[in-house]
Design a protein around this motif. Sequence first.
Motif, PDB file in Angstrom:
ATOM      1  N   CYS A 160      14.984  58.906   6.546  1.00 21.27           N
ATOM      2  CA  CYS A 160      15.038  57.455   6.733  1.00 21.27           C
ATOM      3  C   CYS A 160      14.276  57.059   7.995  1.00 21.27           C
ATOM      4  O   CYS A 160      14.291  57.794   8.983  1.00 21.27           O
ATOM      5  N   ALA A 161      13.646  55.898   7.967  1.00 21.70           N
ATOM      6  CA  ALA A 161      12.866  55.494   9.140  1.00 21.70           C
ATOM      7  C   ALA A 161      12.693  53.991   9.238  1.00 21.70           C
ATOM      8  O   ALA A 161      12.727  53.266   8.239  1.00 21.70           O
ATOM      9  N   ARG A 162      12.504  53.548  10.464  1.00 23.08           N
ATOM     10  CA  ARG A 162      12.054  52.205  10.777  1.00 23.08           C
ATOM     11  C   ARG A 162      10.564  52.318  11.006  1.00 23.08           C
ATOM     12  O   ARG A 162      10.098  53.184  11.784  1.00 23.08           O
ATOM     13  N   LEU A 163       9.800  51.451  10.357  1.00 20.11           N
ATOM     14  CA  LEU A 163       8.342  51.533  10.385  1.00 20.11           C
ATOM     15  C   LEU A 163       7.783  50.357  11.174  1.00 20.11           C
ATOM     16  O   LEU A 163       8.160  49.209  10.936  1.00 20.11           O
ATOM     17  N   GLY A 164       6.901  50.653  12.123  1.00 21.21           N
ATOM     18  CA  GLY A 164       6.339  49.570  12.911  1.00 21.21           C
ATOM     19  C   GLY A 164       4.965  49.919  13.438  1.00 21.21           C
ATOM     20  O   GLY A 164       4.336  50.876  12.997  1.00 21.21           O
ATOM     21  N   SER A 165       4.531  49.113  14.390  1.00 21.22           N
ATOM     22  CA  SER A 165       3.220  49.300  15.004  1.00 21.22           C
ATOM     23  C   SER A 165       3.333  50.213  16.217  1.00 21.22           C
ATOM     24  O   SER A 165       4.331  50.202  16.926  1.00 21.22           O
ATOM     25  N   SER A 166       2.275  51.005  16.472  1.00 24.46           N
ATOM     26  CA  SER A 166       2.240  51.798  17.692  1.00 24.46           C
ATOM     27  C   SER A 166       1.492  51.068  18.802  1.00 24.46           C
ATOM     28  O   SER A 166       1.429  51.529  19.932  1.00 24.46           O
ATOM     29  N   GLU A 167       0.927  49.913  18.473  1.00 28.20           N
ATOM     30  CA  GLU A 167       0.118  49.174  19.446  1.00 28.20           C
ATOM     31  C   GLU A 167       0.861  48.001  20.066  1.00 28.20           C
ATOM     32  O   GLU A 167       0.631  47.655  21.219  1.00 28.20           O
ATOM     33  N   VAL A 168       1.697  47.353  19.250  1.00 26.50           N
ATOM     34  CA  VAL A 168       2.512  46.245  19.757  1.00 26.50           C
ATOM     35  C   VAL A 168       3.961  46.528  19.372  1.00 26.50           C
ATOM     36  O   VAL A 168       4.224  47.234  18.396  1.00 26.50           O
TER      37      VAL A 168
ATOM     38  N   VAL B 272       6.305  45.762  17.544  1.00 19.86           N
ATOM     39  CA  VAL B 272       6.739  45.037  16.356  1.00 19.86           C
ATOM     40  C   VAL B 272       7.039  46.027  15.242  1.00 19.86           C
ATOM     41  O   VAL B 272       6.222  46.900  14.939  1.00 19.86           O
ATOM     42  N   ASP B 273       8.190  45.892  14.646  1.00 27.43           N
ATOM     43  CA  ASP B 273       8.518  46.667  13.454  1.00 27.43           C
ATOM     44  C   ASP B 273       8.307  45.802  12.226  1.00 27.43           C
ATOM     45  O   ASP B 273       8.454  44.578  12.275  1.00 27.43           O
ATOM     46  N   ILE B 274       7.967  46.428  11.116  1.00 29.82           N
ATOM     47  CA  ILE B 274       7.662  45.641   9.917  1.00 29.82           C
ATOM     48  C   ILE B 274       8.447  46.071   8.681  1.00 29.82           C
ATOM     49  O   ILE B 274       8.395  45.401   7.653  1.00 29.82           O
ATOM     50  N   GLY B 275       9.162  47.187   8.757  1.00 31.19           N
ATOM     51  CA  GLY B 275       9.894  47.581   7.556  1.00 31.19           C
ATOM     52  C   GLY B 275      10.753  48.812   7.727  1.00 31.19           C
ATOM     53  O   GLY B 275      10.914  49.331   8.839  1.00 31.19           O
TER      54      GLY B 275
ATOM     55  N   TYR C 228      12.531  41.893   7.540  1.00 29.58           N
ATOM     56  CA  TYR C 228      12.453  43.248   8.080  1.00 29.58           C
ATOM     57  C   TYR C 228      11.386  43.364   9.168  1.00 29.58           C
ATOM     58  O   TYR C 228      11.141  44.451   9.696  1.00 29.58           O
ATOM     59  N   VAL C 229      10.768  42.235   9.482  1.00 28.13           N
ATOM     60  CA  VAL C 229       9.851  42.183  10.615  1.00 28.13           C
ATOM     61  C   VAL C 229      10.638  41.756  11.846  1.00 28.13           C
ATOM     62  O   VAL C 229      11.426  40.816  11.789  1.00 28.13           O
ATOM     63  N   GLY C 230      10.439  42.468  12.943  1.00 25.50           N
ATOM     64  CA  GLY C 230      11.143  42.085  14.157  1.00 25.50           C
ATOM     65  C   GLY C 230      10.498  42.691  15.383  1.00 25.50           C
ATOM     66  O   GLY C 230       9.879  43.752  15.312  1.00 25.50           O
ATOM     67  N   ILE C 231      10.622  41.959  16.505  1.00 25.59           N
ATOM     68  CA  ILE C 231      10.134  42.500  17.761  1.00 25.59           C
ATOM     69  C   ILE C 231      11.164  43.469  18.312  1.00 25.59           C
ATOM     70  O   ILE C 231      12.360  43.168  18.309  1.00 25.59           O
ATOM     71  N   ARG C 232      10.704  44.635  18.755  1.00 25.64           N
ATOM     72  CA  ARG C 232      11.638  45.586  19.356  1.00 25.64           C
ATOM     73  C   ARG C 232      12.169  45.006  20.661  1.00 25.64           C
ATOM     74  O   ARG C 232      11.378  44.593  21.504  1.00 25.64           O
ATOM     75  N   HIS C 233      13.480  44.992  20.803  1.00 28.78           N
ATOM     76  CA  HIS C 233      14.115  44.452  22.004  1.00 28.78           C
ATOM     77  C   HIS C 233      13.724  42.985  22.211  1.00 28.78           C
ATOM     78  O   HIS C 233      13.724  42.496  23.323  1.00 28.78           O
ATOM     79  N   GLY C 234      13.362  42.297  21.155  1.00 27.21           N
ATOM     80  CA  GLY C 234      12.921  40.908  21.285  1.00 27.21           C
ATOM     81  C   GLY C 234      14.064  39.928  21.098  1.00 27.21           C
ATOM     82  O   GLY C 234      15.203  40.300  20.857  1.00 27.21           O
ATOM     83  N   ASN C 235      13.734  38.665  21.212  1.00 28.46           N
ATOM     84  CA  ASN C 235      14.741  37.632  20.997  1.00 28.46           C
ATOM     85  C   ASN C 235      14.373  36.802  19.776  1.00 28.46           C
ATOM     86  O   ASN C 235      13.338  37.009  19.140  1.00 28.46           O
TER      87      ASN C 235
END
Lengths: 257, 257
Positions: free
Chosen positions: B168-176, B178-181, B206-213
């Motif tokens: 199982c995994a949370r999938l996101g960007s390595s540049e910003v 942001v997670d997307i799925g 399922y899109v969200g900023i890591r540690h974001g508001n």
Amino acid sequence: MAHAYLGYRGDDGNTEYGGFFDPQMAALPAHVVDALHHGPQAEPVLLRLDSAATLLGDGYHETENGYGRLANGAFQVSVRTDMPGVTPQMWDWWFGWHGSDTRRYKLWHPRAHASARWADGGGDGHYVGRISLIEEYLGSAYAKAAIRFIDPAAMGLDVNPGDSVSVCARLGSSEVPVDIGWFVHQVRSTSAGAEMRSRFWMGGPYVGIRHGNLLANTVIRPVAARQLPDPRDLLVHCAQEMNHLAGFLPALHARFG
Amino acid sequence: MAHAYLGYRGDDGNTEYGGFFDPQMAALPAHVVDALHHGPQAEPVLLRLDSAATLLGDGYHETENGYGRLANGAFQVSVRTDMPGVTPQMWDWWFGWHGSDTRRYKLWHPRAHASARWADGGGDGHYVGRISLIEEYLGSAYAKAAIRFIDPAAMGLDVNPGDSVSVCARLGSSEVPVDIGWFVHQVRSTSAGAEMRSRFWMGGPYVGIRHGNLLANTVIRPVAARQLPDPRDLLVHCAQEMNHLAGFLPALHARFG
């Protein structure tokens, strides 16, 4: 009316015909897969709405399976379904029989059909001149549609050769007074049973407000255009439901027809 | 780190496992081709994220292969991979083994995988709780992704029946940030070996900023939505890589596992 849903729940299957509900659908026929691979076709090989009556001729159209954009901005979808053991009259019966009960309608496309009733609240027996209010998925998009079955004569299909049947309709929304297209399913006999030749025309000049005026039409068209299904999804949906029902229509008709 | 590239170059193949690099990939399985032909499916036949634990049940989902749009705006992709001769434990080993070296990662999808390393800079042995930083193509789009492998318990998949494994995994960007799925690959034993049931949920909620508001989320979602892969490309990519690796995973595992 209770909230619509896919499939059978609770005692939905407790009808005389419930045993015909089969959530497993067959793979698409090879000729449909070919059409999907080919993608959009040139307008001159697509059928124009004002040429619908050419369905009465022998032989086949240049595009029996395929889709594409017409010069007037509409799209057109065509698909053939081979139906061994089926007769055109069985389809005439089906269209008069299925629309009065959601559980019947769901037999047809168990993965996409959610609800059906007649606008007049009536029961079985005929469909021409009546409006079928349905809810279904086309691809992932949910549609609440009003299908107004019309006299085939309106599309020049009144003289049906042999024992063929043409089911013709104006297709629109059940939520707002907007129509978005036309379709015909012509069913004709073959040596093995019957074949259905489905033709859809949607969008472009085929969008219109019911009882509306020119100004309203001009406003509504761009909005309605965004509500149109993907031609590919429509082709897949039609191929799936017609092939699926054809698989048990002879048995269903023998019992309830 | 040197610029990432596809395939093996120079002495990339000079490892103990280099002989397993095979740029030739098999054709898609027929059931995957069927799913592509069918196109987007109705939401009720797709798997909801909060129903991921139903993977633990016997039998199959209504859609084992297919994709479509959920009502919440996300898309969902499902695909099954048949793996004769493979065991679930081989995949558990693979996920702990491949991420520390780009040359290992490239064995998996020689036409799409460009780079892999662990965010913690570490080596082999485990993956849950670690972040795999990868670069790969999905279709023609190049993605720099951060895959955070999570405890399957977080998706209700902690109780694995028999010898099954859920990755199982949370999938996101390595540049910003942001997670997307989310995704899960469930691998369970069959009489012939194993089968993997992959499920992806991307976009929408399922899109969200890591540690974001909440405000940041509201701003970022429309932007992130444009970065999402085509569901069809994701389905093809997953089917390709899983089928490809399954072809030599037993031999690879026998030698290095």
